[in-house]
Design a protein around this motif. Structure first.
Motif, PDB file in Angstrom:
ATOM      1  N   SER A   1      11.601  17.557  -7.690  1.00  0.00           N
ATOM      2  CA  SER A   1      10.217  17.473  -7.233  1.00  0.00           C
ATOM      3  C   SER A   1       9.517  16.217  -7.754  1.00  0.00           C
ATOM      4  N   ILE A   2      10.145  15.493  -8.673  1.00  0.00           N
ATOM      5  CA  ILE A   2       9.534  14.313  -9.285  1.00  0.00           C
ATOM      6  C   ILE A   2       9.674  13.047  -8.428  1.00  0.00           C
ATOM      7  N   PRO A   3      10.824  12.785  -7.782  1.00  0.00           N
ATOM      8  CA  PRO A   3      10.997  11.511  -7.058  1.00  0.00           C
ATOM      9  C   PRO A   3       9.917  11.158  -6.046  1.00  0.00           C
ATOM     10  N   PRO A   4       9.371  12.095  -5.235  1.00  0.00           N
ATOM     11  CA  PRO A   4       8.315  11.667  -4.303  1.00  0.00           C
ATOM     12  C   PRO A   4       7.081  11.111  -5.009  1.00  0.00           C
ATOM     13  N   VAL A   5       6.729  11.690  -6.165  1.00  0.00           N
ATOM     14  CA  VAL A   5       5.583  11.171  -6.919  1.00  0.00           C
ATOM     15  C   VAL A   5       5.888   9.759  -7.408  1.00  0.00           C
ATOM     16  N   ALA A   6       7.091   9.584  -7.958  1.00  0.00           N
ATOM     17  CA  ALA A   6       7.482   8.267  -8.465  1.00  0.00           C
ATOM     18  C   ALA A   6       7.532   7.237  -7.347  1.00  0.00           C
ATOM     19  N   ALA A   7       8.054   7.629  -6.186  1.00  0.00           N
ATOM     20  CA  ALA A   7       8.139   6.695  -5.060  1.00  0.00           C
ATOM     21  C   ALA A   7       6.755   6.259  -4.601  1.00  0.00           C
ATOM     22  N   MET A   8       5.803   7.194  -4.565  1.00  0.00           N
ATOM     23  CA  MET A   8       4.459   6.850  -4.114  1.00  0.00           C
ATOM     24  C   MET A   8       3.728   5.969  -5.125  1.00  0.00           C
ATOM     25  N   LEU A   9       4.029   6.140  -6.404  1.00  0.00           N
ATOM     26  CA  LEU A   9       3.374   5.349  -7.440  1.00  0.00           C
ATOM     27  C   LEU A   9       3.965   3.947  -7.586  1.00  0.00           C
ATOM     28  N   LEU A  10       5.192   3.753  -7.152  1.00  0.00           N
ATOM     29  CA  LEU A  10       5.882   2.486  -7.379  1.00  0.00           C
ATOM     30  C   LEU A  10       5.121   1.269  -6.832  1.00  0.00           C
ATOM     31  N   PRO A  11       4.578   1.307  -5.599  1.00  0.00           N
ATOM     32  CA  PRO A  11       3.834   0.130  -5.122  1.00  0.00           C
ATOM     33  C   PRO A  11       2.623  -0.197  -5.994  1.00  0.00           C
ATOM     34  N   TRP A  12       1.975   0.826  -6.537  1.00  0.00           N
ATOM     35  CA  TRP A  12       0.831   0.582  -7.410  1.00  0.00           C
ATOM     36  C   TRP A  12       1.265  -0.149  -8.673  1.00  0.00           C
ATOM     37  N   PHE A  13       2.383   0.291  -9.251  1.00  0.00           N
ATOM     38  CA  PHE A  13       2.888  -0.371 -10.449  1.00  0.00           C
ATOM     39  C   PHE A  13       3.250  -1.827 -10.153  1.00  0.00           C
ATOM     40  N   ARG A  14       3.870  -2.078  -9.017  1.00  0.00           N
ATOM     41  CA  ARG A  14       4.247  -3.436  -8.645  1.00  0.00           C
ATOM     42  C   ARG A  14       3.025  -4.328  -8.500  1.00  0.00           C
ATOM     43  N   GLU A  15       1.989  -3.825  -7.822  1.00  0.00           N
ATOM     44  CA  GLU A  15       0.782  -4.613  -7.647  1.00  0.00           C
ATOM     45  C   GLU A  15       0.085  -4.861  -8.969  1.00  0.00           C
ATOM     46  N   SER A  16       0.135  -3.882  -9.869  1.00  0.00           N
ATOM     47  CA  SER A  16      -0.498  -4.034 -11.168  1.00  0.00           C
ATOM     48  C   SER A  16       0.201  -5.115 -11.980  1.00  0.00           C
TER      49      SER A  16
ATOM     50  N   VAL B   1       0.805  -1.228   0.000  1.00  0.00           N
ATOM     51  CA  VAL B   1       0.000   0.000   0.000  1.00  0.00           C
ATOM     52  C   VAL B   1       0.833   1.271   0.000  1.00  0.00           C
ATOM     53  N   ALA B   2       2.117   1.159   0.269  1.00  0.00           N
ATOM     54  CA  ALA B   2       2.951   2.356   0.397  1.00  0.00           C
ATOM     55  C   ALA B   2       4.402   2.006   0.085  1.00  0.00           C
ATOM     56  N   PRO B   3       5.179   2.993  -0.345  1.00  0.00           N
ATOM     57  CA  PRO B   3       6.597   2.730  -0.610  1.00  0.00           C
ATOM     58  C   PRO B   3       7.370   2.508   0.675  1.00  0.00           C
ATOM     59  N   SER B   4       8.569   2.028   0.540  1.00  0.00           N
ATOM     60  CA  SER B   4       9.450   1.917   1.696  1.00  0.00           C
ATOM     61  C   SER B   4       9.687   3.305   2.287  1.00  0.00           C
ATOM     62  N   PRO B   5       9.574   3.456   3.609  1.00  0.00           N
ATOM     63  CA  PRO B   5       9.866   4.764   4.216  1.00  0.00           C
ATOM     64  C   PRO B   5      11.274   5.254   3.892  1.00  0.00           C
ATOM     65  N   TRP B   6      12.193   4.332   3.670  1.00  0.00           N
ATOM     66  CA  TRP B   6      13.561   4.730   3.337  1.00  0.00           C
ATOM     67  C   TRP B   6      13.639   5.324   1.939  1.00  0.00           C
ATOM     68  N   SER B   7      12.978   4.675   0.961  1.00  0.00           N
ATOM     69  CA  SER B   7      13.010   5.216  -0.397  1.00  0.00           C
ATOM     70  C   SER B   7      12.208   6.501  -0.486  1.00  0.00           C
ATOM     71  N   PHE B   8      11.045   6.531   0.187  1.00  0.00           N
ATOM     72  CA  PHE B   8      10.246   7.753   0.156  1.00  0.00           C
ATOM     73  C   PHE B   8      10.966   8.888   0.880  1.00  0.00           C
ATOM     74  N   GLY B   9      11.554   8.564   2.043  1.00  0.00           N
ATOM     75  CA  GLY B   9      12.301   9.591   2.770  1.00  0.00           C
ATOM     76  C   GLY B   9      13.477  10.119   1.971  1.00  0.00           C
ATOM     77  N   GLY B  10      14.157   9.231   1.229  1.00  0.00           N
ATOM     78  CA  GLY B  10      15.258   9.685   0.371  1.00  0.00           C
ATOM     79  C   GLY B  10      14.776  10.608  -0.727  1.00  0.00           C
ATOM     80  N   SER B  11      13.594  10.308  -1.308  1.00  0.00           N
ATOM     81  CA  SER B  11      13.056  11.176  -2.354  1.00  0.00           C
ATOM     82  C   SER B  11      12.669  12.535  -1.789  1.00  0.00           C
ATOM     83  N   VAL B  12      12.167  12.548  -0.555  1.00  0.00           N
ATOM     84  CA  VAL B  12      11.829  13.814   0.094  1.00  0.00           C
ATOM     85  C   VAL B  12      13.097  14.627   0.381  1.00  0.00           C
TER      86      VAL B  12
END
Length: 404
Positions: free
Chosen positions: A384-399, A342-353
């Motif tokens: 400004s793009i990496p946080p969007v990509a990080a949040m979308l990544l779990p959706w792509f994986r599940e798809s 349901v969510a990206p890794s806090p480490w990858s998302f935190g790195g993008s932030v």
């Protein structure tokens, strides 16, 4: 979890609007959009339709779990919390196009030319009140825990923030009011919302994640947060306005903000001691929390906050709180409660932030090589793009998994 999925979708839209805003100075804005309106649309959707309903849903899920363990009739809890979260999300999303078109200005809609974005934002606050009423009604069924103590402080802060919003609206309706009081109203809303609702609310989620594995003793930290909330709420831009209100006001706000920072530090220290027993995904959140409380404590020094305002660091601080603390905390809590899908890794998302924060800092005079404005604008836009990509990544994986 459906509320969470909807909130994530709103995050993607809001973050994409922020990315479009960053690319505006380089490529121009499409469809006749104005930068100021786009900025308002981005920030309101991020606060109203991402952070707030996501935080409500996570707390409602936690409360429901507590009631189920202690009550023989868990159905009596009701779905009021989730319905309030849905309402807050939908209303925030409904105001988004009006902010895009005219910001706080008037728009012709349904045969009337009115400030629709402002009006819808006001109605959204009734969804917040509804969530608070739902919690008050079920509160007697719940045990007293450190996590719930923090959550209740965050609810108080959410209510206080609405007073600032109503105050600003009243000044606008009356006209000819004091600019200083209007600015203080704006700061009360923004400060109580970001520090009390977002920071303390996610701090409670962090406490909830470890309290079942190990007793968490916060001592007097919640009281420090409650006592320091006024200072933390009014410390921002209104700090310079406060020069017109006298030295006593300035010192009172500064001391109150220091008390709030001390409460944050106390909670963070207890969490650091408890997290090794489980929940390592909270470490990125704690790093951003540490940066926030240090920034808040330094802001209590008048020369420091004056320098920070001249350097344009206020916008950096807002992104640190909204993305670094609130969003990273929400990601960590959702992943822990509902799983990695349901969510990206806090480490990858935190790195993008962290990358995004570097991009925002690059637009300030503190960035080396400030003589190259085009390069700094491009860097800020790209990061400004990496946080969007990080949040979308779990959706792509599940798809992809669903198709295999």
């Amino acid at each position: 979890m459906r509320v969470w999925s909807g909130a994530v979708a709103c995050f993607v839209v809001a973050a994409a609007a922020g990315t479009l805003f960053r690319f505006g100075p380089l490529t121009g804005l499409p469809w006749g959009l104005e930068a100021g309106n786009l900025r308002h649309a981005h920030s309101h959707l991020m606060f109203f339709s991402w952070a707030t309903p996501a935080l409500m849903a996570l707390w409602a899920c936690y409360v429901q779990g507590k009631v189920k363990r202690l009550s023989k009739a868990p159905g009596s809890l009701g779905r009021g919390g989730y319905l309030a979260a849905w309402a807050a999300m939908a209303l925030g999303l409904f105001s988004f196009p009006f902010f895009l078109v005219a910001g706080y200005g008037r728009v012709a809609f349904l045969g009337a030319r009115l400030p629709w974005a402002t009006m819808i934002s006001g109605v959204t606050m009734f969804a917040w009140y509804s969530f608070g009423i739902w919690y008050v009604r079920i509160r007697p069924k719940l045990p007293r825990t450190p996590a719930l103590a923090l959550f209740e402080i965050s609810l108080v802060a959410l209510g206080v923030s609405t007073l600032g919003a109503w105050g600003r609206a009243a000044f606008q309706v009356m006209g000819g009011g004091s600019p200083m009081l209007e600015e203080l109203s704006v700061q009360l809303f923004l400060g109580a919302f970001t520090h009390g609702w977002l920071i303390v609310g996610t701090l409670g989620l962090a406490a909830a994640s470890v309290e079942d594995q190990r007793p968490l003793r916060l001592g007097g930290a919640p009281w420090l947060l409650l006592l320091g909330l006024p200072g933390a709420s009014l410390m921002g831009r209104a700090r310079m306005v406060g020069e017109g209100l006298g030295l006593g006001y300035q010192m009172g706000i500064a001391l109150s903000a220091l008390v709030f920072a001390a409460g944050l530090g106390w909670c963070a220290w207890r969490l650091v001691d408890a997290i090794p027993k489980g929940g390592a995904g909270w470490w990125p959140y704690l790093v951003f929390l540490l940066l926030t409380l240090v920034s808040l404590a330094l802001s209590a020094i008048p020369p420091v906050i004056a320098w920070a305002e001249r350097a344009g660091l206020y916008i950096v601080y807002l992104h640190l709180v909204a993305l670094g603390v609130a969003s990273t905390g929400l990601v960590a809590a959702a992943r822990e409660r509902w799983g990695a899908g349901v969510a990206p890794s806090p480490w990858s998302f935190g790195g993008s932030v962290a990358l995004l924060l570097l991009g925002v800092i690059s637009l300030t005079p503190l960035w080396p090589g400030s003589a190259d404005p085009a390069g700094r604008l491009a860097f800020a836009a790209g990061t400004s793009i990496p946080p969007v990509a990080a949040m979308l990544l779990p959706w792509f994986r599940e798809s992809i998994r669903g198709r295999v």
